[in-house]
Design an enzyme around this catalytic site. Structure first.
Site, PDB file in Angstrom:
ATOM      1  N   LYS A   1       0.839  -1.208   0.000  1.00  0.00           N
ATOM      2  CA  LYS A   1       0.000   0.000   0.000  1.00  0.00           C
ATOM      3  C   LYS A   1       0.871   1.254   0.000  1.00  0.00           C
ATOM      4  O   LYS A   1       0.576   2.224  -0.695  1.00  0.00           O
ATOM      5  CB  LYS A   1      -0.937  -0.003   1.219  1.00  0.00           C
ATOM      6  CG  LYS A   1      -2.097  -0.978   1.047  1.00  0.00           C
ATOM      7  CD  LYS A   1      -2.884  -1.206   2.334  1.00  0.00           C
ATOM      8  CE  LYS A   1      -3.917  -2.314   2.098  1.00  0.00           C
ATOM      9  NZ  LYS A   1      -4.620  -2.724   3.320  1.00  0.00           N
TER      10      LYS A   1
ATOM     11  N   GLN B   1      -4.860  -1.725   9.426  1.00  0.00           N
ATOM     12  CA  GLN B   1      -4.730  -3.020   8.761  1.00  0.00           C
ATOM     13  C   GLN B   1      -5.365  -4.115   9.616  1.00  0.00           C
ATOM     14  O   GLN B   1      -5.025  -4.269  10.783  1.00  0.00           O
ATOM     15  CB  GLN B   1      -3.237  -3.318   8.514  1.00  0.00           C
ATOM     16  CG  GLN B   1      -2.967  -4.579   7.735  1.00  0.00           C
ATOM     17  CD  GLN B   1      -3.513  -4.517   6.307  1.00  0.00           C
ATOM     18  OE1 GLN B   1      -3.398  -3.496   5.627  1.00  0.00           O
ATOM     19  NE2 GLN B   1      -4.138  -5.589   5.854  1.00  0.00           N
TER      20      GLN B   1
ATOM     21  N   ASP C   1     -10.909   3.195   4.238  1.00  0.00           N
ATOM     22  CA  ASP C   1     -11.359   1.817   4.035  1.00  0.00           C
ATOM     23  C   ASP C   1     -12.884   1.690   4.062  1.00  0.00           C
ATOM     24  O   ASP C   1     -13.426   0.655   3.688  1.00  0.00           O
ATOM     25  CB  ASP C   1     -10.785   0.912   5.141  1.00  0.00           C
ATOM     26  CG  ASP C   1      -9.640   0.049   4.636  1.00  0.00           C
ATOM     27  OD1 ASP C   1      -9.515  -0.107   3.403  1.00  0.00           O
ATOM     28  OD2 ASP C   1      -8.893  -0.483   5.481  1.00  0.00           O
TER      29      ASP C   1
END
Ligand code: NDP
Length: 288
Positions: A53, A97, A120
């Site tokens: 990422k 994460q 997200d």
């Protein structure tokens, strides 16, 4: 006739090129989009995802930071760091994460992210907005699937879409996004009886189970679009999807491979969300 392959790497490249221009436009106005990734513990797969990422962010013109905590980190210190990132004007998108170590509550940690920085799309506010049909940040994997359908010119409205899997990060938001675009949606789970009877009725079949090769050719309608979200590591080390690719390819109209299908789109849509967050921050700063 063999299905058309939906090449996730090529499609992701197209989307990234479009959004790189948007990031550059922001930079011209003095704002570089910034993305912070919070990782707790040393799960090897998570560490690779986080590094990927960060690399992808740099390539598209996003400034990125990794905030790594040891496995033993307490919930309060992780949340405190997220609050600092919420207040940091150089950071426009924040993601945690997953999975987190068991002693941390994912909902509380992701819930600490400011709604306008939730790249997200996992904050409960953003989940609610998705349900209400007023999406703020779509979760990246289903967003990537919708973008693939759009880029391949596959109509959604009026189609029967069957989603296999009901996780909060893939199955449920996927079903909602297809519904929003006018599909008639069926959601199947491990409790569904006669799974094949449902999947065989799908014009668009999205599979997110986590079991290699579970969807066989006999479960697919001729000409259907088959989107395989699953990523499974086989005993020989190779990656496989949830769909039995070779035989299903001979029956479907469109199909995504694994690897090289939905995966590259997921990370791309994260970058898009981060850039969009920066664009919104820029628009707010002009209004003030
Ligand atoms: P989860 O384990 O959270 O959910 C799996 C879902 O599959 C559950 O809803 C479960 O039903 C359902 N399921 C399990 N067995 C069956 C069955 N026999 N028949 C029908 N449904 C079944 O997984 P995720 O949604 O997080 O991920 C799914 C897959 O997608 C994984 O392989 C994961 O690695 C991959 N993935 C890929 C991404 C990408 O970018 N390509 C991103 C995210 C995930 P129930 O709820 O009843 O248990």
């Amino acid at each position: 006739m063999s299905a058309k392959i939906m090449d996730g790497n090529a499609l992701a490249g197209e989307v990234r090129a479009e959004w790189k221009v948007r990031a550059a436009r922001l930079a011209e106005k003095g704002m570089q989009p910034g993305l912070a990734v919070v990782i707790v513990g040393d799960n090897p797969a998570s560490s690779i995802y986080v590094r990927n990422k960060a690399t992808a962010s740099r390539e598209i013109g996003i400034y990125s930071e990794i905030h790594a905590f040891p496995e033993s980190a307490g919930q309060d210190e992780v949340i405190q760091r997220i609050q600092e990132l919420n207040d940091n004007p150089e950071i426009h998108g924040i993601l945690v994460q997953l999975p987190l170590p068991r002693h941390l509550e994912s909902n509380k940690v992701t819930g600490a992210i400011a709604v306008e920085k939730d790249a997200d799309g996992f904050h409960l506010y953003n989940v609610g907005a998705l349900v209400a049909g007023n999406t703020v940040f779509p979760p990246c994997t289903p967003y990537g699937v919708m973008k693939m359908l759009e880029k391949c010119g596959i109509p959604v409205e009026g189609q029967h879409a069957v989603v296999v899997g009901r996780s909060n990060i893939v199955g449920k938001p996927m079903a909602l996004m297809l519904l929003q675009k006018g599909a008639t949606v069926t959601i199947c789970t491990s409790k569904t009886r006669e799974l094949a009877e449902h999947t065989r009725r799908a014009d668009i079949l999205v599979v997110a189970i986590g079991k290699p090769h579970m969807i066989t050719a006999g479960m697919v309608k001729p000409g259907a679009t088959v989107i395989d979200v699953g990523i499974n590591r086989l005993p020989d080390g190779k990656l496989a999807g949830d769909v039995d690719f070779e035989p299903v390819k001979e029956k479907a109209g469109y199909i995504t491979p694994v690897p090289g299908g939905v995966g590259p789109m997921t990370i791309t849509m994260l970058l898009c969300n981060a850039i969009e967050a920066a664009e919104r921050a820029q628009a707010r700063s002009v209004q003030v």
